[in-house]
Design a protein around this motif. Structure first.
Motif, PDB file in Angstrom:
ATOM      1  N   MET A 162       0.918  -1.171  -0.002  1.00  0.00           N
ATOM      2  CA  MET A 162      -0.026  -0.139  -0.069  1.00  0.00           C
ATOM      3  C   MET A 162       0.907   1.313  -0.205  1.00  0.00           C
ATOM      4  SD  MET A 162      -2.910  -1.130  -0.356  1.00  0.00           S
ATOM      5  CE  MET A 162      -3.981   0.510  -0.386  1.00  0.00           C
ATOM      6  N   GLY A 163       2.163   1.094   0.710  1.00  0.00           N
ATOM      7  CA  GLY A 163       2.769   2.122   0.475  1.00  0.00           C
ATOM      8  C   GLY A 163       3.472   2.484  -0.957  1.00  0.00           C
ATOM      9  N   VAL A 192       9.087   8.640   2.083  1.00  0.00           N
ATOM     10  CA  VAL A 192       9.042   8.029   3.362  1.00  0.00           C
ATOM     11  C   VAL A 192       8.043   6.730   2.994  1.00  0.00           C
ATOM     12  CG1 VAL A 192       6.960   9.270   4.149  1.00  0.00           C
ATOM     13  CG2 VAL A 192       8.421   8.600   5.791  1.00  0.00           C
ATOM     14  N   ARG A 193       7.060   6.800   2.123  1.00  0.00           N
ATOM     15  CA  ARG A 193       6.150   5.818   1.998  1.00  0.00           C
ATOM     16  C   ARG A 193       6.462   4.224   2.221  1.00  0.00           C
ATOM     17  NH1 ARG A 193       0.548   6.663   1.185  1.00  0.00           N
ATOM     18  NH2 ARG A 193       0.041   8.902   0.697  1.00  0.00           N
ATOM     19  N   PRO A 194       7.504   4.073   1.179  1.00  0.00           N
ATOM     20  CA  PRO A 194       7.894   2.475   1.282  1.00  0.00           C
ATOM     21  C   PRO A 194       8.494   2.150   2.647  1.00  0.00           C
ATOM     22  CG  PRO A 194       8.877   3.398  -0.741  1.00  0.00           C
ATOM     23  CD  PRO A 194       8.158   4.682   0.169  1.00  0.00           C
ATOM     24  N   GLY A 197       4.957  13.219   7.801  1.00  0.00           N
ATOM     25  CA  GLY A 197       4.198  12.739   8.789  1.00  0.00           C
ATOM     26  C   GLY A 197       3.101  12.275   8.078  1.00  0.00           C
ATOM     27  N   PHE A 198       2.603  12.713   7.139  1.00  0.00           N
ATOM     28  CA  PHE A 198       1.296  12.203   6.408  1.00  0.00           C
ATOM     29  C   PHE A 198       1.503  11.023   5.619  1.00  0.00           C
ATOM     30  CE2 PHE A 198      -2.110  12.180   3.481  1.00  0.00           C
ATOM     31  CZ  PHE A 198      -3.145  12.442   4.417  1.00  0.00           C
ATOM     32  N   GLY A 199       2.691  10.678   5.012  1.00  0.00           N
ATOM     33  CA  GLY A 199       3.291   9.635   4.391  1.00  0.00           C
ATOM     34  C   GLY A 199       3.423   8.551   5.094  1.00  0.00           C
ATOM     35  N   SER A 200       3.660   8.697   6.425  1.00  0.00           N
ATOM     36  CA  SER A 200       3.770   7.653   7.331  1.00  0.00           C
ATOM     37  C   SER A 200       2.563   7.160   7.737  1.00  0.00           C
ATOM     38  CB  SER A 200       4.803   8.178   8.602  1.00  0.00           C
ATOM     39  OG  SER A 200       6.114   8.546   8.010  1.00  0.00           O
ATOM     40  N   VAL A 201       1.702   8.174   8.203  1.00  0.00           N
ATOM     41  CA  VAL A 201       0.730   7.756   8.916  1.00  0.00           C
ATOM     42  C   VAL A 201      -0.677   7.133   8.112  1.00  0.00           C
ATOM     43  CG1 VAL A 201      -1.599   8.692  10.106  1.00  0.00           C
ATOM     44  CG2 VAL A 201       0.911   9.413  10.709  1.00  0.00           C
ATOM     45  N   GLN A 202      -0.951   7.947   6.950  1.00  0.00           N
ATOM     46  CA  GLN A 202      -1.973   7.378   5.996  1.00  0.00           C
ATOM     47  C   GLN A 202      -1.915   6.105   5.475  1.00  0.00           C
ATOM     48  OE1 GLN A 202      -2.057   7.101   2.189  1.00  0.00           O
ATOM     49  NE2 GLN A 202      -4.161   6.844   2.367  1.00  0.00           N
TER      50      GLN A 202
END
Length: 398
Positions: A141-142, A258-260, A308-313
């Protein structure tokens, strides 16, 4: 041979997953081009701050209304039907912006666009979930989210540039062409059928209960997102601060980087390793924007908010999907994105009133309060509701 079969089964980057990501990229590109330009368009048509908030907010509320229906139809008529119809509705509505000179008509078109957006995003998230191996869902999903993030890296800046160099009509026409590209790619995907349940259907089946906790936490975070998408271009213009196009680019690149990593961290250690650090960075970004004084502070806010948002969502989305039964993934996605829509829409409308009464900077003070509420709720929920076990990847089990 057995190891090879296992590796094949756990593979993320299949042909269809690549097509899903590409299709998602183009629909998000069209959407992101309109994100910072619509408030300027409403302003040019003579709309005030409250009207800007209404036009941004009604889009998300119409998407909210259609998502439960889309979640059901994903499991009955299938993924292809919902996704392609949603894309067509989105394309037609955005293209029609090019011929709009009335705020009333724009308001109605935003309602229609919200319906298409609600259908297509609910469907594509479910389609991606079908294709990602369960053991790598956070990571997958990341990566899936990167498609939308990449579009965010240039979509807002491209939209603002086209408005400055050409016109609003040209901007909206190109946004519609991006949506058309998404539709063409989506038609090439091999869709998996939904997994129908033999259990009796509830008459008012509007949400998936296992997704409610991450959806509630997301709601208070995306209220802050509504304040940024609706008023940040006007706020920067009022302060005579340049670089608003770069804000969205830095934000998107931060998300992309940050997402992956955050997805893998979720798979290994669960949401506790991701949520509080990520929301703390979002809080810093909101405080930064509340006291915005120059372009460097603007870009710093983009960096903090992006990380921050890229980690949390994606962690919250993986959490919502992981707990849902297989035949309820469509409804889990609908619940999750409904919360996203409700947060953005509520934020846009509430902050429109705040902006007209107190000014733009107070929007981001209110946003900081909203993010703080999400953090406090998370601490309360995780302390009061003990987890009933984890898989080896750190994900919650039912």
């Amino acid at each position: 041979m057995k190891n090879q079969n296992v590796l094949q089964k756990d593979k993320i980057w299949t042909r269809d997953f690549i097509f899903v990501c590409l299709s998602n990229f183009f629909i998000f590109a069209g959407f992101q081009m309109t994100l910072p330009t619509l408030p300027l368009f409403v302003n040019e048509l003579g709309g005030k701050d409250e009207m800007i908030g209404m036009i941004v907010g009604i889009f998300t509320f119409s998407a909210l209304i259609i998502r439960p229906w889309a979640g059901h139809v994903l499991e009955t008529l299938g993924r292809r039907f919902v996704y392609l119809i949603g894309l067509v509705v989105f394309i037609v509505s955005v293209g029609a912006y090019s011929f709009t000179s009335s705020i009333v008509l724009l308001f109605l078109l935003r309602v229609v666009q919200g319906l298409g957006w609600g259908m297509s995003t609910t469907a594509v998230g479910t389609i991606a979930t079908d294709l990602i191996p369960p053991k790598r869902r956070g990571e997958g999903m990341g990566f899936f989210g990167l498609a939308g993030t990449l579009a965010m890296a240039f979509g807002p800046a491209l939209g603002l540039m086209l408005v400055a160099k050409a016109s609003f009509s040209v901007t909206f026409a190109i946004a519609a062409i991006c949506g058309l590209s998404s539709l063409v790619i989506a038609s090439l995907i091999h869709y998996r059928p939904g997994e129908k349940s033999h259990a009796p259907q509830r008459k008012w089946d509007l949400y998936e209960k296992t997704a409610l906790v991450p959806a509630l936490l997301l709601f208070f975070i995306t209220m802050a997102f509504g304040g940024i998408t609706s008023f940040l271009p006007l706020y920067a213009e009022q302060l005579n601060i340049g670089g608003i196009g770069w804000y969205f680019t830095v934000f998107a690149i931060s998300l992309m980087v940050v997402r992956p990593f955050s997805g893998k961290l979720y798979d290994r250690a669960g949401h506790k390793a991701v949520f509080l650090p990520g929301t703390f960075l979002i809080l810093i970004a909101m405080i930064d924007l509340a006291f915005l004084a120059n372009e460097w502070m603007l870009l710093a806010a983009a960096l903090f908010f992006g990380v921050g948002f890229g980690s949390v969502q994606p962690a919250l989305q993986a959490w919502a999907i992981q707990q849902a039964p297989k035949n309820r993934r469509g409804m889990a996605n609908a619940t999750f994105f409904s919360s996203f829509d409700l947060g953005v829409g509520t934020g846009a409308m509430v902050f429109g009133v705040i902006a007209s009464w107190a000014g733009y900077s107070e929007i981001y003070i209110a946003s900081a309060v909203s993010v703080t509420i999400s953090m406090l709720l998370y601490v309360f929920i995780t302390k009061m509701v003990p987890e009933r076990g984890r898989t080896r990847q750190g994900q919650l089990t039912r």
